[in-house]
Design a protein around this motif. Structure first.
Motif, PDB file in Angstrom:
ATOM      1  N   VAL A 142       0.839  -1.200   0.000  1.00  0.00           N
ATOM      2  CA  VAL A 142       0.000   0.000   0.000  1.00  0.00           C
ATOM      3  C   VAL A 142       0.873   1.248   0.000  1.00  0.00           C
ATOM      4  N   PHE A 143       0.776   2.028  -1.078  1.00  0.00           N
ATOM      5  CA  PHE A 143       1.429   3.336  -1.120  1.00  0.00           C
ATOM      6  C   PHE A 143       0.488   4.373  -0.495  1.00  0.00           C
ATOM      7  N   GLY A 144       1.065   5.462  -0.008  1.00  0.00           N
ATOM      8  CA  GLY A 144       0.256   6.455   0.686  1.00  0.00           C
ATOM      9  C   GLY A 144      -0.329   5.896   1.966  1.00  0.00           C
ATOM     10  N   ALA A 145       0.429   5.031   2.619  1.00  0.00           N
ATOM     11  CA  ALA A 145      -0.105   4.245   3.734  1.00  0.00           C
ATOM     12  C   ALA A 145      -0.488   5.089   4.943  1.00  0.00           C
ATOM     13  N   THR A 146       0.147   6.250   5.116  1.00  0.00           N
ATOM     14  CA  THR A 146      -0.184   7.105   6.259  1.00  0.00           C
ATOM     15  C   THR A 146      -1.141   8.225   5.876  1.00  0.00           C
ATOM     16  N   GLY A 147      -1.637   8.206   4.637  1.00  0.00           N
ATOM     17  CA  GLY A 147      -2.602   9.203   4.192  1.00  0.00           C
ATOM     18  C   GLY A 147      -4.030   8.701   4.321  1.00  0.00           C
ATOM     19  N   GLN A 148      -4.972   9.493   3.857  1.00  0.00           N
ATOM     20  CA  GLN A 148      -6.387   9.150   4.009  1.00  0.00           C
ATOM     21  C   GLN A 148      -6.756   7.902   3.229  1.00  0.00           C
ATOM     22  N   GLN A 149      -6.352   7.825   1.959  1.00  0.00           N
ATOM     23  CA  GLN A 149      -6.764   6.689   1.133  1.00  0.00           C
ATOM     24  C   GLN A 149      -6.015   5.406   1.509  1.00  0.00           C
ATOM     25  N   GLY A 150      -4.693   5.475   1.531  1.00  0.00           N
ATOM     26  CA  GLY A 150      -3.930   4.289   1.872  1.00  0.00           C
ATOM     27  C   GLY A 150      -4.221   3.793   3.271  1.00  0.00           C
ATOM     28  N   GLY A 151      -4.354   4.726   4.210  1.00  0.00           N
ATOM     29  CA  GLY A 151      -4.673   4.345   5.580  1.00  0.00           C
ATOM     30  C   GLY A 151      -6.012   3.656   5.689  1.00  0.00           C
TER      31      GLY A 151
ATOM     32  N   GLU B  87      -6.462 -13.399   4.002  1.00  0.00           N
ATOM     33  CA  GLU B  87      -6.030 -13.558   2.611  1.00  0.00           C
ATOM     34  C   GLU B  87      -4.813 -12.711   2.282  1.00  0.00           C
ATOM     35  N   TYR B  88      -4.691 -11.536   2.953  1.00  0.00           N
ATOM     36  CA  TYR B  88      -3.616 -10.592   2.620  1.00  0.00           C
ATOM     37  C   TYR B  88      -2.786 -10.238   3.850  1.00  0.00           C
ATOM     38  N   SER B  89      -1.478 -10.216   3.676  1.00  0.00           N
ATOM     39  CA  SER B  89      -0.600  -9.529   4.616  1.00  0.00           C
ATOM     40  C   SER B  89      -0.327  -8.147   4.025  1.00  0.00           C
ATOM     41  N   VAL B  90       0.000  -7.179   4.872  1.00  0.00           N
ATOM     42  CA  VAL B  90       0.073  -5.789   4.415  1.00  0.00           C
ATOM     43  C   VAL B  90       1.476  -5.227   4.616  1.00  0.00           C
ATOM     44  N   ARG B  91       1.964  -4.586   3.563  1.00  0.00           N
ATOM     45  CA  ARG B  91       3.207  -3.820   3.644  1.00  0.00           C
ATOM     46  C   ARG B  91       2.869  -2.352   3.355  1.00  0.00           C
ATOM     47  N   ALA B  92       3.210  -1.484   4.277  1.00  0.00           N
ATOM     48  CA  ALA B  92       2.953  -0.058   4.123  1.00  0.00           C
ATOM     49  C   ALA B  92       4.205   0.638   3.605  1.00  0.00           C
ATOM     50  N   ILE B  93       4.030   1.462   2.571  1.00  0.00           N
ATOM     51  CA  ILE B  93       5.146   2.219   2.008  1.00  0.00           C
ATOM     52  C   ILE B  93       5.003   3.679   2.433  1.00  0.00           C
ATOM     53  N   THR B  94       6.057   4.212   3.020  1.00  0.00           N
ATOM     54  CA  THR B  94       6.036   5.595   3.479  1.00  0.00           C
ATOM     55  C   THR B  94       7.424   6.195   3.305  1.00  0.00           C
ATOM     56  N   ARG B  95       7.478   7.497   3.100  1.00  0.00           N
ATOM     57  CA  ARG B  95       8.778   8.162   2.966  1.00  0.00           C
ATOM     58  C   ARG B  95       9.508   8.253   4.298  1.00  0.00           C
TER      59      ARG B  95
ATOM     60  N   ASP C  20       9.667   5.830  -1.826  1.00  0.00           N
ATOM     61  CA  ASP C  20       9.268   7.146  -2.317  1.00  0.00           C
ATOM     62  C   ASP C  20       9.025   7.046  -3.816  1.00  0.00           C
ATOM     63  N   VAL C  21       7.847   7.460  -4.259  1.00  0.00           N
ATOM     64  CA  VAL C  21       7.531   7.392  -5.689  1.00  0.00           C
ATOM     65  C   VAL C  21       8.407   8.324  -6.513  1.00  0.00           C
TER      66      VAL C  21
ATOM     67  N   GLN D 184       8.247  -9.246  -3.830  1.00  0.00           N
ATOM     68  CA  GLN D 184       7.256 -10.270  -3.453  1.00  0.00           C
ATOM     69  C   GLN D 184       5.805  -9.759  -3.443  1.00  0.00           C
ATOM     70  N   ALA D 185       5.565  -8.582  -3.980  1.00  0.00           N
ATOM     71  CA  ALA D 185       4.196  -8.054  -3.982  1.00  0.00           C
ATOM     72  C   ALA D 185       3.282  -8.919  -4.840  1.00  0.00           C
ATOM     73  N   HIS D 186       2.084  -9.187  -4.332  1.00  0.00           N
ATOM     74  CA  HIS D 186       1.044  -9.818  -5.137  1.00  0.00           C
ATOM     75  C   HIS D 186       0.086  -8.764  -5.671  1.00  0.00           C
ATOM     76  N   THR D 187      -0.360  -7.865  -4.794  1.00  0.00           N
ATOM     77  CA  THR D 187      -1.305  -6.806  -5.150  1.00  0.00           C
ATOM     78  C   THR D 187      -0.754  -5.474  -4.670  1.00  0.00           C
ATOM     79  N   VAL D 188      -0.934  -4.438  -5.481  1.00  0.00           N
ATOM     80  CA  VAL D 188      -0.423  -3.109  -5.148  1.00  0.00           C
ATOM     81  C   VAL D 188      -1.574  -2.111  -5.172  1.00  0.00           C
ATOM     82  N   PHE D 189      -1.696  -1.338  -4.090  1.00  0.00           N
ATOM     83  CA  PHE D 189      -2.607  -0.188  -4.099  1.00  0.00           C
ATOM     84  C   PHE D 189      -1.754   1.064  -4.225  1.00  0.00           C
ATOM     85  N   LEU D 190      -2.045   1.867  -5.250  1.00  0.00           N
ATOM     86  CA  LEU D 190      -1.238   3.055  -5.522  1.00  0.00           C
ATOM     87  C   LEU D 190      -2.102   4.301  -5.582  1.00  0.00           C
ATOM     88  N   VAL D 191      -1.725   5.294  -4.803  1.00  0.00           N
ATOM     89  CA  VAL D 191      -2.316   6.624  -4.886  1.00  0.00           C
ATOM     90  C   VAL D 191      -1.171   7.618  -4.990  1.00  0.00           C
ATOM     91  N   THR D 192      -1.292   8.588  -5.882  1.00  0.00           N
ATOM     92  CA  THR D 192      -0.289   9.640  -6.015  1.00  0.00           C
ATOM     93  C   THR D 192      -0.868  10.956  -5.521  1.00  0.00           C
TER      94      THR D 192
END
Length: 313
Positions: free
Chosen positions: A7-16, A31-39, A60-61, A73-81
């Motif tokens: 999950v990108f934007g993990a500490t923002g409104q959408q990713g959070g 079903e899912y384990s979660v990896r949070a991406i943050t700067r 960082d994008v 090892q990502a299976h699914t990616v949630f991306l918000v810019t």
């Protein structure tokens, strides 16, 4: 073995919100384990995610070198810019999205969920940069050898706590009248979403049935309201008289920072006609709501929950 959701934007409104939904759902959390991406993994919000069992990785994008580790090892990616209103808005968001999506595919990811917008220029003939930048990125993701779906959030209810909050207009005795101001018609209806509580519910529906929704757009909003209706709901729920004031375009623009003014003007014109999600806004929102199993937040419920924060003196 669970699938890794990055999950990108993990500490923002959408990713959070996406992370909250997965962690709180009995089926998705299995079903899912979660990896949070943050700067900045040292931020309180990032540390809070770690305390909840989420893997937190610095990424960082704007730093392509950081993406390989972020997406391993990502299976699914949630991306918000993040939209920054300057002359590089479209090129920046496209580059960021392309870098993440290409790296995800190279890492073997099976699915990308992208926070997108409608292609205003192709629908309307006039560019709305904040929308068209994401629409171009969506179009690129659709060319890649990976399944994808697209989450298109409506206008954030949270805006009524910040730049669209009711402001004091007049005083008569002990009663203050508050105003929401803009230049568009008082009857132009906008799809509203409670981003923090509900954003993840839409993405959760995709995560629960990824094959069913591959290639689909989720037009995410609970309901449509005009500014006039929003003011009436605020009055009814809070007891504080609130009205909508339709300003002239020139007056409205005068309150906006340079650079931001043109982009916001085009966005509001688009919302007025043909509509936030285009000519089928009402039908597309209704279809999307039917796909979500959890209860969604109405604007009245949002106002009640934030009544003490709603009015800026």
């Amino acid at each position: 073995m669970s699938k890794l959701l990055v999950v990108f934007g993990a500490t923002g409104q959408q990713g959070g919100s996406v992370i909250d939904t997965v962690l709180n759902d009995p089926e998705l959390s299995k079903e899912y384990s979660v990896r949070a991406i943050t700067r900045d993994p040292t931020r309180p919000a990032a540390l809070g995610l770690q305390n909840r069992g989420v893997e937190v990785i610095k990424g960082d994008v704007d730093d392509p070198k950081s993406l390989s580790a972020a997406l391993a090892q990502a299976h699914t990616v949630f991306l918000v810019t993040t939209t920054i209103y300057d002359d590089h808005l479209k090129s920046r968001e496209f580059r960021q999205t392309k870098d993440v999506a290409d790296t995800a595919v190279a890492a073997g990811a099976q699915y990308i969920i992208y926070s997108s917008c409608v292609a205003a220029e192709s629908l309307w003939g006039r560019s709305v940069p904040a929308f068209d930048s994401k629409a171009a990125s969506e179009a690129y993701i659709r060319t890649l050898p990976v399944k994808s779906a697209f989450f298109l959030p409506g206008m954030f209810m949270q805006n009524f706590l910040t730049n669209q909050s009711p402001r004091p207009l007049s005083q008569e005795g002990d009663e203050t009248t508050y105003a929401i101001a803009n230049f568009i018609s008082p009857d132009a209806r906008m799809p509203l979403i409670e981003t923090v509580k509900d954003g993840g519910k839409y993405v959760g529906a995709i995560l629960a049935n990824p094959d069913k929704y591959a290639g689909n757009n989720f037009f995410a909003a609970t309901e449509l309201h005009s500014y006039r209706e929003a003011a009436e709901i605020i009055t009814r729920v809070t007891g504080k008289k609130t009205v909508y004031v339709q300003m002239s375009l020139e007056q409205w623009v005068s309150y906006l920072p340079p650079g931001y003014d043109k982009a916001m003007t085009e966005m509001m014109r688009w919302i007025e006609s043909p509509g936030y999600f285009g000519p089928r806004t009402k039908e597309d929102v209704e279809w999307t709501v039917q796909q979500v199993k959890e209860k969604l937040t109405t604007f009245g419920e949002f106002v009640k929950a934030h009544a003490t924060d709603l009015f800026q003196q």
